[in-house]
Motif scaffolding. Sequence first.
Motif, PDB file in Angstrom:
ATOM      1  N   GLY A  40     -29.118  -9.223  54.293  1.00 23.71           N
ATOM      2  CA  GLY A  40     -28.880  -7.955  54.978  1.00 23.71           C
ATOM      3  C   GLY A  40     -29.891  -7.772  56.092  1.00 23.71           C
ATOM      4  O   GLY A  40     -30.917  -8.459  56.123  1.00 23.71           O
ATOM      5  N   PHE A 222     -25.023  -8.288  49.495  1.00 22.66           N
ATOM      6  CA  PHE A 222     -25.242  -7.843  50.870  1.00 22.66           C
ATOM      7  C   PHE A 222     -25.679  -6.383  50.859  1.00 22.66           C
ATOM      8  O   PHE A 222     -25.012  -5.521  50.285  1.00 22.66           O
ATOM      9  CB  PHE A 222     -23.967  -8.018  51.706  1.00 22.66           C
ATOM     10  CG  PHE A 222     -24.057  -7.401  53.074  1.00 22.66           C
ATOM     11  CD1 PHE A 222     -24.967  -7.876  54.012  1.00 22.66           C
ATOM     12  CD2 PHE A 222     -23.240  -6.322  53.426  1.00 22.66           C
ATOM     13  CE1 PHE A 222     -25.074  -7.288  55.273  1.00 22.66           C
ATOM     14  CE2 PHE A 222     -23.338  -5.737  54.682  1.00 22.66           C
ATOM     15  CZ  PHE A 222     -24.255  -6.222  55.613  1.00 22.66           C
ATOM     16  N   ASN A 224     -27.166  -3.004  53.258  1.00 27.12           N
ATOM     17  CA  ASN A 224     -27.104  -2.492  54.628  1.00 27.12           C
ATOM     18  C   ASN A 224     -27.667  -1.081  54.648  1.00 27.12           C
ATOM     19  O   ASN A 224     -27.854  -0.466  53.600  1.00 27.12           O
ATOM     20  CB  ASN A 224     -25.652  -2.519  55.128  1.00 27.12           C
ATOM     21  CG  ASN A 224     -25.557  -2.562  56.648  1.00 27.12           C
ATOM     22  OD1 ASN A 224     -26.570  -2.555  57.352  1.00 27.12           O
ATOM     23  ND2 ASN A 224     -24.341  -2.609  57.148  1.00 27.12           N
ATOM     24  N   THR A 252     -19.842  -6.630  55.756  1.00 27.44           N
ATOM     25  CA  THR A 252     -20.346  -7.929  55.281  1.00 27.44           C
ATOM     26  C   THR A 252     -19.881  -9.023  56.225  1.00 27.44           C
ATOM     27  O   THR A 252     -20.653  -9.877  56.673  1.00 27.44           O
ATOM     28  CB  THR A 252     -19.838  -8.221  53.854  1.00 27.44           C
ATOM     29  OG1 THR A 252     -20.010  -7.082  53.036  1.00 27.44           O
ATOM     30  CG2 THR A 252     -20.558  -9.417  53.261  1.00 27.44           C
ATOM     31  N   TYR A 255     -21.723  -8.914  59.435  1.00 29.88           N
ATOM     32  CA  TYR A 255     -23.096  -9.406  59.322  1.00 29.88           C
ATOM     33  C   TYR A 255     -23.130 -10.928  59.202  1.00 29.88           C
ATOM     34  O   TYR A 255     -23.877 -11.594  59.921  1.00 29.88           O
ATOM     35  CB  TYR A 255     -23.808  -8.759  58.129  1.00 29.88           C
ATOM     36  CG  TYR A 255     -25.234  -9.221  57.996  1.00 29.88           C
ATOM     37  CD1 TYR A 255     -26.210  -8.755  58.877  1.00 29.88           C
ATOM     38  CD2 TYR A 255     -25.613 -10.150  57.018  1.00 29.88           C
ATOM     39  CE1 TYR A 255     -27.523  -9.189  58.787  1.00 29.88           C
ATOM     40  CE2 TYR A 255     -26.918 -10.583  56.928  1.00 29.88           C
ATOM     41  CZ  TYR A 255     -27.867 -10.104  57.806  1.00 29.88           C
ATOM     42  OH  TYR A 255     -29.162 -10.548  57.714  1.00 29.88           O
TER      43      TYR A 255
END
Length: 261
Positions: A40, A222, A224, A252, A255
């Motif tokens: 992340g 993940f 954030n 996700t 990213y």
Amino acid sequence: MIHMAKRIDVSGLNAYYGSFRAIEDISMAIEPRTVTAFIGPSGCGKSTFLRTLNRMHEVTPGGRVEGKVMLDDENLYGAGVDPVSVRREVGMVFQRPNPFPTMSIYDNVAAGLKLVGTKKKSELDVIVEKSLKGANLWNEVKDRLNKPGSGLSGGQQQRLCIARAIAVEPKVLLMDEPCSALDPISTLAIEDLIGELKERFTIVIVTHNMQQAARVSDRTAFFNLAAVGQPGKLIEIDDTERIFSNPSVQATEDYISGRFG
Ligand SMILES: Nc1ncnc2c1ncn2[C@@H]1O[C@H](COP(=O)(O)OP(=O)(O)OP(=O)(O)O)[C@@H](O)[C@H]1O
């Protein structure tokens, strides 16, 4: 020596620095003998969350945790639980290799054992050798065990820190960007080692390197944050293969494909 990797079950976890909530309402399960990667963008709370898993977060002034972290059937935040014994069960390897600089290679590995009461030289010899072998460092250092740990290369120092961590037989090994200060060859050596260690330990690794997450982990989480100053949240956790091929959440996908972060 029997190693009993343990399952981690986190529920409703918040972590604060003073009045700032750095991570919000995190719940996840981590199976024994797996590698879980935390990924992340910067500041989303990966390291903070990792440190709540062995009660290191509260060592930071103002550091406070709410929620539950179960290690099998023991709540690490339960009343009367000794944080020092938690850190023995849940070991940690840091971003920069941090061997005790003036101590010999041997004493670096033996340091934690001496603290927990193993004093006999013959016993220490056996565990030091086993731990250095476990960390794939034995062959490189067996002829200079009494030389300072600081005389090793960065990659060797990181393997020394791993040997030191596994010497006390933790159930879980937390690694906070363990390769970020290492060259590619040393990085591969650590990644191979992680693959071997997961036979015996439950491993959690924070990494900025997406290829590394894909190479070493079974599961990927993940994290954030909505904006700077907002708490980090767990967006999703799934099999690594799925996170990197077909994640459930758009953020996700954005990213991992490099659209932000
Ligand atoms: N000692 C501290 N005191 C106050 N705030 C802190 C402290 N350490 C971290 N924070 C804040 O907590 C939030 C989460 O930080 P953390 O280091 O856990 O994120 P991270 O995802 O690991 O970031 P990075 O990928 O950059 O290492 C950030 O907003 C950070 O500024």
